[in-house]
Write an enzyme that holds these catalytic residues in place. Structure first.
Site, mmCIF file in Angstrom:
data_model
loop_
_atom_site.group_PDB
_atom_site.id
_atom_site.type_symbol
_atom_site.label_atom_id
_atom_site.label_comp_id
_atom_site.label_asym_id
_atom_site.label_seq_id
_atom_site.Cartn_x
_atom_site.Cartn_y
_atom_site.Cartn_z
ATOM 1 N N HIS A 265 0.855 -1.210 0.000
ATOM 2 C CA HIS A 265 0.000 0.000 0.000
ATOM 3 C C HIS A 265 0.882 1.248 0.000
ATOM 4 C CE1 HIS A 265 -3.912 2.038 1.537
ATOM 5 N NE2 HIS A 265 -3.075 2.991 1.149
ATOM 6 N N HIS B 152 1.443 5.418 -1.731
ATOM 7 C CA HIS B 152 1.034 6.556 -2.557
ATOM 8 C C HIS B 152 2.316 7.187 -3.094
ATOM 9 C CE1 HIS B 152 -3.109 6.362 -1.091
ATOM 10 N NE2 HIS B 152 -2.560 5.990 0.057
ATOM 11 N N LYS C 185 -9.231 -0.277 -6.358
ATOM 12 C CA LYS C 185 -9.344 0.308 -5.018
ATOM 13 C C LYS C 185 -10.691 0.978 -4.816
ATOM 14 C CE LYS C 185 -7.877 1.758 -1.014
ATOM 15 N NZ LYS C 185 -6.737 2.628 -0.760
ATOM 16 N N HIS D 79 -10.620 1.049 1.253
ATOM 17 C CA HIS D 79 -10.487 2.022 2.354
ATOM 18 C C HIS D 79 -11.766 1.865 3.173
ATOM 19 C CE1 HIS D 79 -9.207 5.876 4.306
ATOM 20 N NE2 HIS D 79 -10.460 5.765 4.709
ATOM 21 N N HIS E 266 -4.994 -0.752 5.598
ATOM 22 C CA HIS E 266 -4.606 0.041 6.779
ATOM 23 C C HIS E 266 -5.605 -0.081 7.930
ATOM 24 C CE1 HIS E 266 -7.389 2.849 4.919
ATOM 25 N NE2 HIS E 266 -6.505 3.450 4.137
ATOM 26 N N ASP F 113 1.095 2.482 3.692
ATOM 27 C CA ASP F 113 0.234 3.650 3.456
ATOM 28 C C ASP F 113 1.068 4.928 3.514
ATOM 29 O OD1 ASP F 113 -2.041 5.104 2.830
ATOM 30 O OD2 ASP F 113 -2.765 5.155 4.893
HETATM 31 N N1 LIG Z 1 -3.933 7.535 4.544
HETATM 32 C C1 LIG Z 1 -4.084 8.826 4.411
HETATM 33 O O1 LIG Z 1 -4.255 9.515 5.423
HETATM 34 N N2 LIG Z 1 -4.031 9.438 3.208
HETATM 35 C C2 LIG Z 1 -3.920 8.811 1.913
HETATM 36 C C3 LIG Z 1 -5.211 8.225 1.440
HETATM 37 C C4 LIG Z 1 -5.606 6.952 2.135
HETATM 38 O O2 LIG Z 1 -4.905 5.948 2.081
HETATM 39 O O3 LIG Z 1 -6.689 6.916 2.732
HETATM 40 C C5 LIG Z 1 -3.423 9.848 0.900
HETATM 41 O O4 LIG Z 1 -3.493 9.587 -0.291
HETATM 42 O O5 LIG Z 1 -2.939 10.912 1.325
HETATM 43 ZN ZN LIG Z 2 -3.466 4.956 1.461
HETATM 44 ZN ZN LIG Z 3 -7.094 4.847 2.682
#
Ligand SMILES: NC(=O)N[C@@H](CC(=O)O)C(=O)O
Ligand SMILES: [Zn+2]
Ligand SMILES: [Zn+2]
Length: 346
Positions: free
Chosen positions: A16, A18, A101, A138, A176, A249
């Site tokens: 996971h 970003h 997702k 999510h 998460h 995450d």
């Molecule tokens: N985890 C977070 O707080 N933020 C994530 C999005 C997500 O995974 O929900 C993001 O893309 O910033």
């Molecule tokens: Zn995330």
């Molecule tokens: Zn998320």
């Protein structure tokens, strides 16, 4: 407790992440690739990744940001909307996309295009079940009437349980997880359900957000919970149960948008991800369970081969940089400027 100075394990994957896009990739891709062989790349860009062609193009941009000599495989995902066509699922699978997702609309960062009613996506979910494409979730309801600390538990009851009944062959990852309810629900599920757990939810409870003043770099969604929940997550992660695996995450935002009146949700943990997990497992006296959680359970659930190369963590105090350039901005990692007890050997 094991006090060896070094810990060598099969190179882990991050299920996971970003990575963002554009200039941010020059920061995020080397950080994640330094630690992980593969990563599930979340599709919540602006606009979101909703077609096979967009996923392929995004993958190319990620690989273009990979420094020479580094090996890294991005595993691509699509963003589920109310009208993602079922026909796109076959094209996506053939293009190498492994998962789709689900963001409930409004639940988190860049989720405006998310699902407003799960029933609207049923034909697409059927296609995913048929094609063997995973559903990543999510898991929070967005109803403003529901307390923010209860939104994950309510999602399980209201959305996930009925969804699993309707799609008994669909493989689902509850992303998460942050509560004992989620850990218990996954542990009790007979098949096709797994969960990722972040390092920060293993290390911190919600007090971390308020220690000595409000600390925006500890704010993420789902938000940190009470200590009893953190303990339940540690128990799940260190249990050896193959349904629980590593997903950081890591979610970078420009520091000025986190240190803000309406600060963004997301913790940037990629630069020291394994170090933070090692700290959490060591505190639980379970360093010997880290390799399975970080390197075996994820690929096994996804039906992918385990990695064959290895990484080494050394017990060595070092200071994590306070910030990194992030396009035109800076990003501040969780624990930046602080001393860490473990260090990944380059
Ligand atoms: N985890 C977070 O707080 N933020 C994530 C999005 C997500 O995974 O929900 C993001 O893309 O910033
Ligand atoms: Zn995330
Ligand atoms: Zn998320």
């Amino acid at each position: 407790m094991d006090t060896a100075a070094e810990l060598t394990l099969t190179r882990p994957d991050d299920w996971h992440v970003h990575l963002r896009d554009g200039a941010a990739l020059a920061t995020t891709v080397p950080h994640t690739a330094a630690q992980f062989a593969r990563a599930i790349v979340m599709p919540n860009l602006k606009p979101p990744v909703t077609t096979a062609a967009q996923a392929v193009a995004y993958r190319q941009r990620i690989l273009a940001a990979l420094p020479a000599g580094m090996a890294f495989e991005p595993l691509m995902t699509l963003y589920l909307t109310d009208n993602l066509p079922p026909e796109e699922i076959r094209r996506a699978r053939e293009a190498g996309v492994v998962a789709v997702k689900l963001y409930p609309a409004g639940a988190t960062t860049n989720s405006d295009a998310g699902v407003t009613d799960i029933r609207k996506t049923y034909r697409t979910l059927e296609a995913m079940q048929r094609e063997g494409v995973l559903l990543l979730v999510h898991g929070e309801v967005t109803d403003g009437e529901i307390d923010i600390f209860d939104r994950e538990a309510v999602f399980i009851e209201r959305v996930l349980e009925p969804l699993r009944r309707d799609f008994s062959e669909l493989r689902i990852v509850l992303e998460h997880i942050t509560t004992k309810e989620a850990a218990q629900y996954v542990a009790a599920a007979p098949r096709h359900l797994a969960a990722t757990i972040t390092a920060h939810h293993l290390l911190y409870n919600r007090n971390a957000i308020f220690t000595g003043g409000i600390r925006p770099h500890y704010y993420c969604l789902p938000v940190l919970k009470r200590e009893e929940h953190r303990r339940a997550l540690v128990a799940a992660a260190t249990s050896g149960d193959p349904r629980f695996f590593l997903g950081t995450d890591t979610a970078p935002h420009p520091a000025r948008l986190k240190e803000h009146a309406t600060g963004c949700a997301g913790c940037y943990t990629a630069p020291a991800a394994l170090e933070l997990y090692a700290e959490a497992f060591e505190a639980a006296g379970a360093l010997d369970r880290l390799e399975a959680f970080a390197s075996f359970h994820g690929p096994d659930f996804y039906g992918l081969p385990r990695n064959t190369t290895r990484v080494t963590l050394r017990r060595e105090a070092w200071t994590l940089p306070e910030s990194y350039t992030f396009g035109e901005a800076v990003v501040k990692p969780l624990r930046g400027g602080e001393t860490l007890r473990w260090r990944l050997v380059a």
